[in-house]
Motif scaffolding. Sequence first.
Motif, PDB file in Angstrom:
ATOM      1  N   LEU A  36     -15.289 -13.287 -34.621  1.00  0.00           N
ATOM      2  CA  LEU A  36     -16.590 -12.657 -34.823  1.00  0.00           C
ATOM      3  C   LEU A  36     -16.410 -11.214 -35.282  1.00  0.00           C
ATOM      4  CD1 LEU A  36     -18.556 -13.947 -31.703  1.00  0.00           C
ATOM      5  CD2 LEU A  36     -18.903 -14.631 -34.079  1.00  0.00           C
ATOM      6  N   ASP A  37     -17.181 -10.836 -36.286  1.00  0.00           N
ATOM      7  CA  ASP A  37     -17.178  -9.470 -36.795  1.00  0.00           C
ATOM      8  C   ASP A  37     -18.411  -8.770 -36.241  1.00  0.00           C
ATOM      9  OD1 ASP A  37     -16.901  -7.136 -38.134  1.00  0.00           O
ATOM     10  OD2 ASP A  37     -17.035  -7.973 -40.159  1.00  0.00           O
ATOM     11  N   GLY A 302      -7.038  -5.704 -56.373  1.00  0.00           N
ATOM     12  CA  GLY A 302      -6.822  -5.503 -54.944  1.00  0.00           C
ATOM     13  C   GLY A 302      -8.117  -5.330 -54.178  1.00  0.00           C
ATOM     14  N   LEU A 303      -9.044  -4.557 -54.752  1.00  0.00           N
ATOM     15  CA  LEU A 303     -10.337  -4.360 -54.092  1.00  0.00           C
ATOM     16  C   LEU A 303     -11.137  -5.657 -54.084  1.00  0.00           C
ATOM     17  CD1 LEU A 303     -12.409  -2.570 -52.735  1.00  0.00           C
ATOM     18  CD2 LEU A 303     -13.177  -1.816 -54.991  1.00  0.00           C
ATOM     19  N   ARG A 304     -11.071  -6.396 -55.182  1.00  0.00           N
ATOM     20  CA  ARG A 304     -11.773  -7.678 -55.249  1.00  0.00           C
ATOM     21  C   ARG A 304     -11.295  -8.613 -54.130  1.00  0.00           C
ATOM     22  NH1 ARG A 304     -16.131  -8.892 -58.121  1.00  0.00           N
ATOM     23  NH2 ARG A 304     -15.193  -7.923 -59.973  1.00  0.00           N
ATOM     24  N   LYS A 305     -10.009  -8.654 -53.891  1.00  0.00           N
ATOM     25  CA  LYS A 305      -9.449  -9.509 -52.846  1.00  0.00           C
ATOM     26  C   LYS A 305      -9.947  -9.076 -51.468  1.00  0.00           C
ATOM     27  CE  LYS A 305      -5.042 -11.279 -51.101  1.00  0.00           C
ATOM     28  NZ  LYS A 305      -3.559 -11.248 -51.261  1.00  0.00           N
ATOM     29  N   ARG A 306     -10.026  -7.765 -51.258  1.00  0.00           N
ATOM     30  CA  ARG A 306     -10.511  -7.257 -49.977  1.00  0.00           C
ATOM     31  C   ARG A 306     -11.962  -7.660 -49.738  1.00  0.00           C
ATOM     32  NH1 ARG A 306      -7.696  -1.229 -50.088  1.00  0.00           N
ATOM     33  NH2 ARG A 306      -6.287  -1.581 -48.311  1.00  0.00           N
ATOM     34  N   ILE A 307     -12.765  -7.540 -50.777  1.00  0.00           N
ATOM     35  CA  ILE A 307     -14.183  -7.880 -50.637  1.00  0.00           C
ATOM     36  C   ILE A 307     -14.342  -9.372 -50.323  1.00  0.00           C
ATOM     37  CG2 ILE A 307     -16.368  -8.064 -51.888  1.00  0.00           C
ATOM     38  CD1 ILE A 307     -15.511  -5.563 -53.462  1.00  0.00           C
ATOM     39  N   LEU A 308     -13.609 -10.215 -51.033  1.00  0.00           N
ATOM     40  CA  LEU A 308     -13.727 -11.667 -50.847  1.00  0.00           C
ATOM     41  C   LEU A 308     -13.220 -12.091 -49.467  1.00  0.00           C
ATOM     42  CD1 LEU A 308     -12.589 -12.947 -54.371  1.00  0.00           C
ATOM     43  CD2 LEU A 308     -14.914 -12.914 -53.436  1.00  0.00           C
ATOM     44  N   ASN A 309     -12.218 -11.381 -48.947  1.00  0.00           N
ATOM     45  CA  ASN A 309     -11.611 -11.760 -47.667  1.00  0.00           C
ATOM     46  C   ASN A 309     -12.267 -11.069 -46.474  1.00  0.00           C
ATOM     47  OD1 ASN A 309      -9.758 -13.476 -48.870  1.00  0.00           O
ATOM     48  ND2 ASN A 309      -8.196 -11.881 -49.068  1.00  0.00           N
ATOM     49  N   HIS A 310     -13.241 -10.211 -46.727  1.00  0.00           N
ATOM     50  CA  HIS A 310     -13.847  -9.477 -45.630  1.00  0.00           C
ATOM     51  C   HIS A 310     -14.492 -10.444 -44.638  1.00  0.00           C
ATOM     52  CE1 HIS A 310     -17.003  -7.130 -43.534  1.00  0.00           C
ATOM     53  NE2 HIS A 310     -16.079  -6.203 -43.552  1.00  0.00           N
ATOM     54  N   GLY A 311     -14.206 -10.217 -43.360  1.00  0.00           N
ATOM     55  CA  GLY A 311     -14.782 -11.050 -42.313  1.00  0.00           C
ATOM     56  C   GLY A 311     -14.016 -12.312 -42.018  1.00  0.00           C
ATOM     57  N   LYS A 312     -12.959 -12.596 -42.800  1.00  0.00           N
ATOM     58  CA  LYS A 312     -12.163 -13.780 -42.546  1.00  0.00           C
ATOM     59  C   LYS A 312     -10.980 -13.438 -41.666  1.00  0.00           C
ATOM     60  CE  LYS A 312     -13.238 -15.906 -47.018  1.00  0.00           C
ATOM     61  NZ  LYS A 312     -12.667 -16.430 -48.279  1.00  0.00           N
ATOM     62  N   ASN A 313     -10.498 -14.446 -40.901  1.00  0.00           N
ATOM     63  CA  ASN A 313      -9.314 -14.224 -40.062  1.00  0.00           C
ATOM     64  C   ASN A 313      -8.053 -14.220 -40.898  1.00  0.00           C
ATOM     65  OD1 ASN A 313     -10.705 -14.076 -37.642  1.00  0.00           O
ATOM     66  ND2 ASN A 313     -10.663 -16.294 -37.345  1.00  0.00           N
TER      67      ASN A 313
END
Length: 313
Positions: A36-37, A302-313
Amino acid sequence: MKRTLFLAAAAVLLGACGPQTFTMNMEMRHPSLSGLDLGGKSLSVVYLDAPGKDTVFSKHLATGFAEALEKDYFEGREAVAVYRMEQQPGADYASRDTLLNLILDSGDDVVFLFDVPVFEEATVSQNRSTALDAPDSTRMVVARVPYSLNLYAYDSMNKADTVRRFVGNSVFNQVIFGSERTTDAEFLRHLWDNQGNTAAQAADIGAKSAAKFKSVWKGESFSFYYYDDNQKWIQAAEAAYDFQWKKAVDLWMSLLSTSSYSRRSRAAYNLASAFYLMGDMDLAAQWLDQSDRDEKLELSAGLRKRILNHGKN
């Protein structure tokens, strides 16, 4: 928009002609070990009250849990409301509808619901302490009470739109007082008389139960673009370095009205990074899309990857 907390930062500005970058090293809040975030969200805790049962344990369990979350997410402020709900026969407290109704009633983003704990048969420890040798003197025993506990959580801001269930099993140690003549069976009949001990232990159990929902902090680096031939670019860099994101965003916005694709792309990229750090993934993605349309920058992937992975484990 939701603001992310930072623990530390350092920046290096490299002066030269053309577009340059500066890097900030900071501690970023990530989803808890539970998945949970909870950062930047309003929270509430509900506990079920079973008719005819002593709810001291449940009440203080929920309170201890809420206080632990307040220390982690709200700097100790009283920000997590605790509610009591009477248990109804046949109700499904793990259902989405139940939790969604609690979200609507509380007005909070995330709600936790503690089900009624299930206590198993208690046993009296043989480790007894005697104050005096007289038959009527006070004697203390410790009863071991195994129990299981269900906790349901619903995050109304999570696109998964599902109830998370967490199950715990442990042993509750209850202190009981009697006399030298008191039998084990008589001690157990007074299992819940010591409300002070029940409250203290339940609050401690609640606080420990909150451990998997606390923030996980990780060190990360973020780079921003700037030009040293324009005062607004320098001012925006200084504002970002001081975590003055609104000021930095306003300055980068003002730099978009240029015919230079290169500068417009870098200003949009900086905006995407700023909104990512402030917790608004939708705006971060939109600004990164705009940056890519003008010019695909080296840092974009790199930023795109961070945005897509935000909130994932």
